[in-house]
Design a protein around this motif. Structure first.
Motif, short mmCIF file in Angstrom:
data_model
loop_
_atom_site.label_atom_id
_atom_site.label_comp_id
_atom_site.label_asym_id
_atom_site.label_seq_id
_atom_site.Cartn_x
_atom_site.Cartn_y
_atom_site.Cartn_z
N THR A 1 -16.68 -9.96 60.62
CA THR A 1 -18.01 -9.54 61.05
C THR A 1 -18.22 -8.05 60.83
N MET A 2 -17.20 -7.26 61.16
CA MET A 2 -17.31 -5.81 60.96
C MET A 2 -17.37 -5.47 59.48
N ARG A 3 -16.65 -6.22 58.65
CA ARG A 3 -16.73 -6.00 57.20
C ARG A 3 -18.14 -6.30 56.70
N GLN A 4 -18.71 -7.43 57.16
CA GLN A 4 -20.07 -7.79 56.75
C GLN A 4 -21.09 -6.79 57.26
N ALA A 5 -20.76 -6.10 58.34
CA ALA A 5 -21.66 -5.08 58.89
C ALA A 5 -21.54 -3.76 58.14
N GLY A 6 -20.63 -3.70 57.16
CA GLY A 6 -20.51 -2.49 56.35
C GLY A 6 -19.37 -1.58 56.74
N CYS A 7 -18.50 -2.02 57.64
CA CYS A 7 -17.36 -1.19 58.05
C CYS A 7 -16.30 -1.20 56.96
N SER A 8 -15.69 -0.06 56.74
CA SER A 8 -14.57 0.03 55.82
C SER A 8 -13.30 -0.46 56.52
N ILE A 9 -12.27 -0.73 55.74
CA ILE A 9 -10.98 -1.12 56.32
C ILE A 9 -10.45 -0.01 57.22
N LYS A 10 -10.65 1.24 56.81
CA LYS A 10 -10.19 2.37 57.63
C LYS A 10 -10.90 2.39 58.98
N GLU A 11 -12.21 2.15 58.98
CA GLU A 11 -12.95 2.12 60.23
C GLU A 11 -12.46 1.00 61.13
#
Length: 282
Positions: free
Chosen positions: A67-77
């Motif tokens: 979900t966080m990836r789909q929201a535009g978060c990077s792996i680092k974030e």
């Protein structure tokens, strides 16, 4: 009470193979390997055979990461959230992503609205004979406009190319302005005086007016007329519209809007166009 040593506990909890876990999560072994390498979702490694096993409780972790990836978060974030972030830090990041997605959704809805409006106009095109004015009710629309710099010499599209560029640049820079469908206006005073010069570049939208860059039409009752490349000279159509308003004792409460849906030249320089003309009346 039954107790287990650390190894037994791991065996009990981490019972899903990589393939089983990937299938449950609808993902691939490569994705799980990548997340393991990035230390954001870590399986238990059997010390005897080196096989990886996942816990059913990690399924929720996987979907949180997805979900966080789909929201535009990077792996680092995401890694920072998992390993370092406080509750306030997580809330701040998630809220920023929600705001970003809401802005993206608004822009998508704006594009959908533009296409709906264009197709609504085009869909009604064949219901009336080109060049013949008629009365109709308009749906609620907003309009954005750009004043033409040199109105007195604005007789053709080529005369207002720079003004069109200004209008389109404004639309590109704004979240609220649309570039399609667009067209021009002729003031009603110029229309009745047979002075057919363009006054403004305009765009229409089904989105509500913000009363800053876009404004509502002055009414939903209108005299309309379609015009295409097969119809007689457009100036004759202008005169028919004015005559229709006068003959039916109507009062114009807007300029003439001339919306260009299609305006094409093919390789043989043949001109194909569809225009949607209307004046709000009361």
């Amino acid at each position: 009470m039954t107790t287990f040593n650390n190894f037994e506990n791991k065996e009990m909890e981490y019972s899903l193979t990589v393939s089983q876990f990937a299938k449950l999560c609808g993902t691939t072994r490569d994705t799980l390997r990548y997340y393991y390498e990035q230390n954001i979702i870590v399986p238990w490694v059997d010390p005897d055979n080196g096989y990886h096993y996942y816990s059913a409780s990690q399924i929720s972790s996987f979907y949180f990461i997805s979900t966080m990836r789909q929201a535009g978060c990077s792996i680092k974030e995401i890694s920072d959230i998992i390993h370092n972030s406080t509750k306030d830090g997580i809330v701040k990041l998630v809220n920023s992503k929600i705001l970003s997605m809401q802005q993206e959704l608004y822009l998508i809805n704006k594009k959908i609205s533009s296409l709906h409006l264009g197709m609504w106009v085009l869909g009604k095109f064949e219901a009336h004979k080109p060049g013949v004015p008629f009365m109709d009710s308009l749906p609620a629309m907003s309009v954005a406009e750009t004043k033409i710099a040199d109105k007195n010499s604005s007789f053709h599209t080529a005369d207002i190319a720079s003004d069109i560029s200004v209008h389109l640049a404004k639309a590109a820079e704004s979240d609220t302005l649309s570039a399609f469908p667009s067209g021009v206006t002729i003031t009603y005073e110029d229309l009745i005086n047979k002075k057919y010069v363009y006054d403004k570049i305009i765009s229409l939208s089904f989105l509500p007016a913000d009363n800053v860059g876009t404004f509502p039409l002055p009414g939903t009752k209108a005299v309309l007329c379609y015009h295409d490349h097969n119809a007689p000279d457009i100036e004759k159509t202008y005169r028919k519209i004015v005559s229709y308003i006068k003959r039916n004792k109507l009062t114009a409460c807007s300029d003439l809007f001339s919306i260009s849906l299609i305006n094409l030249y093919d390789q043989e320089k043949n001109h194909t166009y569809y225009k949607y003309l209307f004046i709000c009346v009361k």
